[in-house]
Design an enzyme around this catalytic site. Structure first.
Site, PDB file in Angstrom:
ATOM      1  N   HIS A  21       0.834  -1.219   0.000  1.00 46.05           N
ATOM      2  CA  HIS A  21       0.000   0.000   0.000  1.00 46.05           C
ATOM      3  C   HIS A  21       0.862   1.259   0.000  1.00 46.05           C
ATOM      4  O   HIS A  21       0.457   2.287   0.526  1.00 46.05           O
ATOM      5  CB  HIS A  21      -0.932   0.033   1.217  1.00 46.05           C
ATOM      6  CG  HIS A  21      -1.742  -1.214   1.399  1.00 46.05           C
ATOM      7  ND1 HIS A  21      -2.998  -1.372   0.872  1.00 46.05           N
ATOM      8  CD2 HIS A  21      -1.433  -2.381   2.021  1.00 46.05           C
ATOM      9  CE1 HIS A  21      -3.445  -2.589   1.186  1.00 46.05           C
ATOM     10  NE2 HIS A  21      -2.507  -3.217   1.870  1.00 46.05           N
ATOM     11  N   SER A  69      14.756  20.756 -17.746  1.00 45.73           N
ATOM     12  CA  SER A  69      13.586  21.616 -17.935  1.00 45.73           C
ATOM     13  C   SER A  69      14.015  22.863 -18.688  1.00 45.73           C
ATOM     14  O   SER A  69      15.124  23.353 -18.509  1.00 45.73           O
ATOM     15  CB  SER A  69      13.009  21.996 -16.570  1.00 45.73           C
ATOM     16  OG  SER A  69      12.300  23.219 -16.655  1.00 45.73           O
ATOM     17  N   LYS A  99      16.397  21.341 -12.753  1.00 42.88           N
ATOM     18  CA  LYS A  99      15.630  20.107 -12.904  1.00 42.88           C
ATOM     19  C   LYS A  99      16.394  18.993 -13.613  1.00 42.88           C
ATOM     20  O   LYS A  99      17.115  19.223 -14.573  1.00 42.88           O
ATOM     21  CB  LYS A  99      14.348  20.387 -13.700  1.00 42.88           C
ATOM     22  CG  LYS A  99      13.257  21.098 -12.937  1.00 42.88           C
ATOM     23  CD  LYS A  99      12.775  20.346 -11.697  1.00 42.88           C
ATOM     24  CE  LYS A  99      11.909  19.160 -11.984  1.00 42.88           C
ATOM     25  NZ  LYS A  99      10.501  19.476 -12.181  1.00 42.88           N
ATOM     26  N   GLU A 141       8.933   7.942 -17.098  1.00 43.45           N
ATOM     27  CA  GLU A 141       7.572   8.434 -17.337  1.00 43.45           C
ATOM     28  C   GLU A 141       7.057   7.975 -18.708  1.00 43.45           C
ATOM     29  O   GLU A 141       5.893   7.610 -18.863  1.00 43.45           O
ATOM     30  CB  GLU A 141       7.544   9.960 -17.254  1.00 43.45           C
ATOM     31  CG  GLU A 141       7.800  10.463 -15.843  1.00 43.45           C
ATOM     32  CD  GLU A 141       8.132  11.949 -15.811  1.00 43.45           C
ATOM     33  OE1 GLU A 141       7.515  12.722 -16.567  1.00 43.45           O
ATOM     34  OE2 GLU A 141       9.030  12.331 -15.040  1.00 43.45           O
TER      35      GLU A 141
END
Ligand code: ARG
Length: 475
Positions: A155, A276, A282, A289
């Site tokens: 979980h 970025s 970044k 992803e």
């Protein structure tokens, strides 16, 4: 060049041609179409339908066309409807009228699905070997961290400590099942539809089982109607690819979580990260992803084909032209994602100290208390209750489990003696998980050895199959 027209007084309207045209995507089938044409030529010659002189000319032209297709010097033109008509145009340009001789005893209906099977087999073998490369990277990373304790989760909450190598290695098993699925799929898909003709077989003295053998198939279709309409092999391939995509997506999700500032476990290599355009600091795990994101279209492609197939009437219907784009897209997507994820896995470093410090947090050793009591013959329900009370006391007094005093422990349950603290360590918890498939160092070592054997056997199996397929294509 149209492959039909004798009974028509007019050519197709522009809109008809535009909707009919599949050449923009089915040109990928060209090498397989040429190979199956060679096999068909062999049988036409063997059956005496083509003289050896004519067959020789057609064979030479097919070989030449193959080289031109490979070199990119023969290309489809605007008036070609599909791969079959484009290649017949190529043959006719070289041979004149006899270029059309190969159409005897064959229809685009059996031709296109033969080509697609060959394409699918070729690419599923390539994918299998790329999966093997990913498994190899996963197992190497698992071995590298086979002594690194980390929190294990259920979980997404701390559950019980595990070795981080155990966490990484789990993914190799999922891909082993995908490879099994590919093997099963290969066996089931090894049926040649060539010879099914339009739908009913052929009145010419062909031998579909011989053509099948020449093309490396185990058998030929036992029912010609099924031969031209069966697309189970495409649907199954799409399922396998969606499953592989889902496994890649789950790796992606874990990497995204582990690379957050909050976790700070994963240091993804620069070469597998992106920046970025506005925030100079970044470094984003975009490969992870994209692996997660691409799973969506893989599932979509499977759904798309199943929807096309559902309710299709007998034999060939033009709807079946819709089998190709989902398959091409899923294959090409997986072939893009696999090497990127493999590289990301191989080059990510993990923060051992951070993972080790986090391992006992969240009272992840509470199960050790319950198991300790079970070893003193306390029924598990009572043991669970007592361990829960220990956690509650720690939570209300801001302490860890090993910090409870002897008398507090005895108050909770008389069987909780001071030696309980010996099992209240991450190492104790890890070392005791000695069951097969457990997280103890020795179980993990055996698991990794098992995986290595499995992977090298699979690699050999798929390399052998790939060599046989290449030999068939080159013959
Ligand atoms: N482009 C077609 C396809 O992909 C080839 C078969 C056409 N057959 C036909 N009867 N129109 O399915």
């Amino acid at each position: 060049m149209a492959l039909w027209g004798g009974r028509f007084s007019d050519g197709p309207a522009d809109a008809v041609f535009a909707l009919s045209r599949s050449i923009d995507f089915d040109w990928r089938l060209a090498p397989y179409d040429l190979r199956s044409s060679l096999a068909h030529l062999e049988i036409l010659q063997a059956s005496g339908l083509l003289s050896s002189e004519i067959a020789k000319q057609i064979r030479a032209a097919l070989h030449q066309l193959s080289s031109e297709v490979a070199a990119g010097t023969f290309l489809p033109v605007a008036s070609d409807e599909d791969v079959h008509s484009a290649l017949e145009r190529g043959l006719t340009e070289k041979l004149g009228e006899i270029g059309g001789a190969l159409r005897a005893g064959r229809s685009r209906n059996d031709q296109v699905t033969t080509d697609l099977r060959l394409y699918a087999i070729d690419h599923m073998l390539e994918i299998a070997l790329k999966i093997v490369a990913l498994q190899t990277a996963l197992v190497a990373k698992g071995e590298e961290y086979s002594d690194a304790p980390a929190p294990g989760f259920t979980h997404l909450q701390h559950a019980q400590p595990v070795l981080f190598g155990h966490e990484i290695s789990k993914h190799a098993h999922a891909f082993a099942r995908d490879l099994d699925r590919i093997s099963d799929w290969l066996a089931r898909s090894s049926v040649s539809p060539l010879g099914s003709g339009a739908l009913s077989g052929s009145s010419l003295p062909l031998a579909p089982e011989k053509t099948a053998a020449v093309l490396g198939f185990t058998s030929s279709s036992a029912n010609s109607i099924d031969g031209v309409s069966d697309r189970d092999y495409v649907a199954e391939a799409l399922f396998i690819l969606a499953m592989v995509g889902s496994h890649l997506s789950r790796i992606g999700e874990e990497w995204c979580i582990w690379a957050t500032t909050e976790f700070g476990w994963a240091k993804v290599a620069d070469a597998y990260s992106t920046g970025s355009s506005i925030m100079p600091q970044k470094k984003n795990p975009d490969m992870a992803e994209l692996a997660r994101g691409k799973a969506g279209r893989l599932v979509g492609n499977l759904t798309s084909l199943l929807t096309t197939l559902k309710g299709l009437p007998f034999a060939y219907n033009r709807d079946l032209q819709e089998d190709k784009e989902p398959l091409f897209d899923s294959i090409e997507t997986i072939l893009l994602v696999l090497p990127a994820v493999t590289g990301m896995v191989a080059t990510t470093d993990f923060d051992r100290e951070k993972m080790a410090l986090a391992a006992p947090l969240g009272f992840s050793l509470a199960t050790e208390i319950a198991d300790y009591l079970v070893r003193s013959h306390i029924p598990f329900a009572q043991a669970h209750e007592a361990a829960g009370k220990c956690v509650a006391l720690c939570e209300s007094s801001g302490r860890q489990l090993h910090q409870l005093t002897d008398s507090e422990l005895a108050d909770i349950h008389p069987a909780l003696r001071p030696d309980l603290r010996e099992v209240l360590t991450v190492h104790g918890a890890l070392n005791s998980r000695t069951t097969v498939g457990g997280t103890s160092p020795q179980s993990l070592k055996a698991q990794i050895e098992g995986l290595k054997t499995l992977i090298s056997n699979d690699e050999k199996k798929f390399l052998d199959k790939q060599a046989a397929f290449s030999a068939m294509m080159g013959a």
